[in-house]
Write a protein that holds these residues in place. Structure first.
Motif, mmCIF file in Angstrom:
data_model
loop_
_atom_site.group_PDB
_atom_site.id
_atom_site.type_symbol
_atom_site.label_atom_id
_atom_site.label_comp_id
_atom_site.label_asym_id
_atom_site.label_seq_id
_atom_site.Cartn_x
_atom_site.Cartn_y
_atom_site.Cartn_z
ATOM 1 N N ILE A 205 -22.705 0.772 57.143
ATOM 2 C CA ILE A 205 -22.316 0.769 55.209
ATOM 3 C C ILE A 205 -24.007 1.509 54.878
ATOM 4 O O ILE A 205 -24.679 0.948 55.261
ATOM 5 N N ALA A 206 -23.710 2.828 54.409
ATOM 6 C CA ALA A 206 -25.174 3.154 53.881
ATOM 7 C C ALA A 206 -25.382 2.513 52.377
ATOM 8 O O ALA A 206 -24.490 3.164 51.823
ATOM 9 N N PHE A 207 -26.225 1.499 52.238
ATOM 10 C CA PHE A 207 -26.112 0.822 51.201
ATOM 11 C C PHE A 207 -27.753 1.867 50.564
ATOM 12 O O PHE A 207 -28.946 1.435 49.934
ATOM 13 N N THR A 208 -27.182 3.256 49.906
ATOM 14 C CA THR A 208 -27.777 3.340 49.064
ATOM 15 C C THR A 208 -27.564 3.169 47.264
ATOM 16 O O THR A 208 -26.694 2.614 47.122
ATOM 17 N N PRO A 209 -28.398 3.808 46.637
ATOM 18 C CA PRO A 209 -28.400 3.602 45.094
ATOM 19 C C PRO A 209 -26.702 3.766 44.516
ATOM 20 O O PRO A 209 -26.231 3.047 43.934
ATOM 21 N N GLN A 210 -26.063 4.928 45.071
ATOM 22 C CA GLN A 210 -24.618 5.844 44.664
ATOM 23 C C GLN A 210 -23.912 4.536 45.435
ATOM 24 O O GLN A 210 -22.653 4.359 44.538
ATOM 25 N N PHE A 211 -23.774 3.867 46.579
ATOM 26 C CA PHE A 211 -22.795 2.842 46.991
ATOM 27 C C PHE A 211 -22.938 1.400 46.487
ATOM 28 O O PHE A 211 -21.927 0.554 45.937
ATOM 29 N N ILE A 212 -23.852 0.925 46.327
ATOM 30 C CA ILE A 212 -24.195 0.159 45.265
ATOM 31 C C ILE A 212 -24.545 0.063 43.999
ATOM 32 O O ILE A 212 -22.902 -0.811 43.701
ATOM 33 N N PHE A 213 -24.140 1.297 43.416
ATOM 34 C CA PHE A 213 -22.928 0.834 42.022
ATOM 35 C C PHE A 213 -21.634 1.798 41.867
ATOM 36 O O PHE A 213 -21.211 0.743 41.439
ATOM 37 N N ALA A 214 -21.289 1.731 43.489
ATOM 38 C CA ALA A 214 -20.228 1.607 43.446
ATOM 39 C C ALA A 214 -19.496 0.373 43.585
ATOM 40 O O ALA A 214 -18.233 0.058 43.199
ATOM 41 N N VAL A 215 -19.706 0.054 44.267
ATOM 42 C CA VAL A 215 -19.831 -2.028 44.494
ATOM 43 C C VAL A 215 -19.955 -2.273 43.101
ATOM 44 O O VAL A 215 -18.625 -3.541 42.997
ATOM 45 N N GLY A 216 -21.021 -1.930 42.586
ATOM 46 C CA GLY A 216 -21.486 -2.903 41.593
ATOM 47 C C GLY A 216 -19.442 -3.173 40.707
ATOM 48 O O GLY A 216 -19.490 -3.711 39.435
ATOM 49 N N TRP A 217 -19.842 -1.768 39.962
ATOM 50 C CA TRP A 217 -18.772 -0.824 39.496
ATOM 51 C C TRP A 217 -16.867 -2.038 39.584
ATOM 52 O O TRP A 217 -16.269 -1.729 38.787
ATOM 53 N N SER A 218 -16.991 -2.083 41.266
ATOM 54 C CA SER A 218 -16.136 -2.751 41.999
ATOM 55 C C SER A 218 -15.481 -3.383 41.510
ATOM 56 O O SER A 218 -14.554 -4.000 41.338
ATOM 57 N N VAL A 219 -16.992 -4.097 41.829
ATOM 58 C CA VAL A 219 -16.290 -6.267 42.026
ATOM 59 C C VAL A 219 -16.695 -6.518 39.988
ATOM 60 O O VAL A 219 -15.610 -7.544 39.305
ATOM 61 N N ILE A 220 -17.728 -5.953 39.431
ATOM 62 C CA ILE A 220 -17.363 -6.310 37.570
ATOM 63 C C ILE A 220 -16.212 -5.377 36.679
ATOM 64 O O ILE A 220 -15.593 -6.192 36.617
ATOM 65 N N VAL A 221 -15.891 -4.290 36.959
ATOM 66 C CA VAL A 221 -15.693 -3.407 35.784
ATOM 67 C C VAL A 221 -13.996 -4.246 36.282
ATOM 68 O O VAL A 221 -12.740 -4.020 35.643
ATOM 69 N N LEU A 222 -13.653 -3.549 37.780
ATOM 70 C CA LEU A 222 -12.153 -3.800 38.227
ATOM 71 C C LEU A 222 -11.679 -4.880 38.682
ATOM 72 O O LEU A 222 -10.549 -5.227 38.742
ATOM 73 N N SER A 223 -12.200 -5.018 39.489
ATOM 74 C CA SER A 223 -11.651 -6.755 40.880
ATOM 75 C C SER A 223 -11.873 -7.869 39.595
ATOM 76 O O SER A 223 -10.874 -8.701 39.775
ATOM 77 N N VAL A 224 -12.618 -8.024 38.454
ATOM 78 C CA VAL A 224 -12.890 -9.063 37.811
ATOM 79 C C VAL A 224 -12.422 -8.742 36.548
ATOM 80 O O VAL A 224 -10.746 -9.033 35.820
ATOM 81 N N GLY A 225 -12.813 -7.280 35.389
ATOM 82 C CA GLY A 225 -11.528 -6.834 34.627
ATOM 83 C C GLY A 225 -10.357 -6.407 34.421
ATOM 84 O O GLY A 225 -9.613 -7.224 33.703
ATOM 85 N N ALA A 226 -10.144 -5.368 35.482
ATOM 86 C CA ALA A 226 -8.805 -4.760 35.616
ATOM 87 C C ALA A 226 -8.115 -5.286 36.035
ATOM 88 O O ALA A 226 -6.853 -4.818 35.165
ATOM 89 N N ILE A 227 -8.087 -6.554 36.882
ATOM 90 C CA ILE A 227 -6.512 -7.525 37.791
ATOM 91 C C ILE A 227 -6.255 -7.806 36.686
ATOM 92 O O ILE A 227 -5.768 -8.521 36.359
#
Length: 286
Positions: A205-227
């Protein structure tokens, strides 16, 4: 309490769910698809474990209930998210993936009728037909399979996973606490994905700012919030009603793509959005 008593919650779910395709597009250039999801699942499991312990949430009783939660996770998270991410990583446009997964209400109606005994009226069938036509009009210009069998197979698995998973969740996991249930679900998916990633995805994995943002959004907003919101809606309405919300995901995804990437919508696409809105109104239970 019926879903229709809370009109803002279904709308919020549609918006949050639609961002999943956008976050995948941002994050996948920097990580293999299943490795991306393994990191996401592990982070969510750890986060929800802390929430469960801090709030003293009740845990499922017995091995059978835990097994049901794990099966639902394999379908809703493992197959659905894995299929979508693999399809996009393999070159399928996000709009195409959204359209094919948007066929979920059709499959769910048949499954709900056979499995849960939910009666489907002629009015609802009309709504389903109009909605399907509307989905096609919205994303018709993005349909480009390009002969890529991997991408097509993956997104079809995603469609089967989300359709069967929502029904399985409603039938067998309706009384499981969302907090402790999330710990079990995302832990099960992490254990399922870990050996697959180890064997098939050596690229780091290349831990770029874009990837960190995508993971953070996926964890907080999608996997916790949306699910969590999806499961709440399943508990407060018929499975076929909740499934029809997925008709709105392709047009909302298209609007996001227009705002973020400059993709324009023509007159037929706008007409398709109107058809989808009419279809959701027709297909909902009276």
């Amino acid at each position: 309490m019926a879903v229709r008593a809370h009109p803002l919650l279904p709308a919020l779910f549609v918006v949050l769910w639609s961002t999943g395709f956008i976050s995948a597009r941002y994050g996948l250039p920097y990580a293999p698809p299943l490795k991306f999801l393994l990191l996401r699942f592990s982070l969510v499991a750890a986060l929800m474990l802390a929430v469960t312990v801090a709030t003293r949430a009740p845990w499922p009783r017995g091995a059978r209930q835990i097994a049901h939660v794990a099966v639902a996770a394999t379908l809703v998270h493992g197959l659905y998210l894995g299929g979508v991410f693999v399809s996009i990583a393999a070159g399928m446009p996000a709009g195409t993936s959204a359209m094919l997964v948007g066929l979920q209400p059709i499959l769910t109606v048949f499954l709900a009728r056979a499995w849960l005994g939910e009666r489907i009226t002629a009015r609802q069938w009309l709504g389903l037909a109009i909605g399907l036509a509307g989905v096609y009009l919205v994303v018709r210009q993005k349909i480009a399979f390009g002969g890529e069998a991997t991408a097509l197979t993956a997104v079809l698995l995603a469609l089967v996973g989300i359709s069967t998973g929502t029904l399985y969740q409603k039938k067998f996991c309706a009384n499981v606490d969302l907090r402790s249930g999330a710990v079990i679900q995302f832990t099960a998916c992490s254990l399922l994905y870990a050996p697959v990633v180890l064997l098939t995805e050596p690229r780091p994995i290349a831990f770029t700012p874009q990837f960190i943002f995508a993971v953070g959004w996926s964890v907080i907003v999608l996997s916790v919030g949306a699910i969590s919101l999806l499961y709440w809606l399943l508990r407060h309405g018929a499975a076929s009603d909740v499934a029809r919300l997925f008709y709105l995901v392709p047009p909302v995804t298209a609007l996001m793509a227009f705002a973020l990437f400059g993709e324009r919508l023509d007159a037929l696409a706008l007409a398709g959005m109107a058809m989808i809105a009419i279809a959701v109104a027709l297909a909902r239970r009276r």
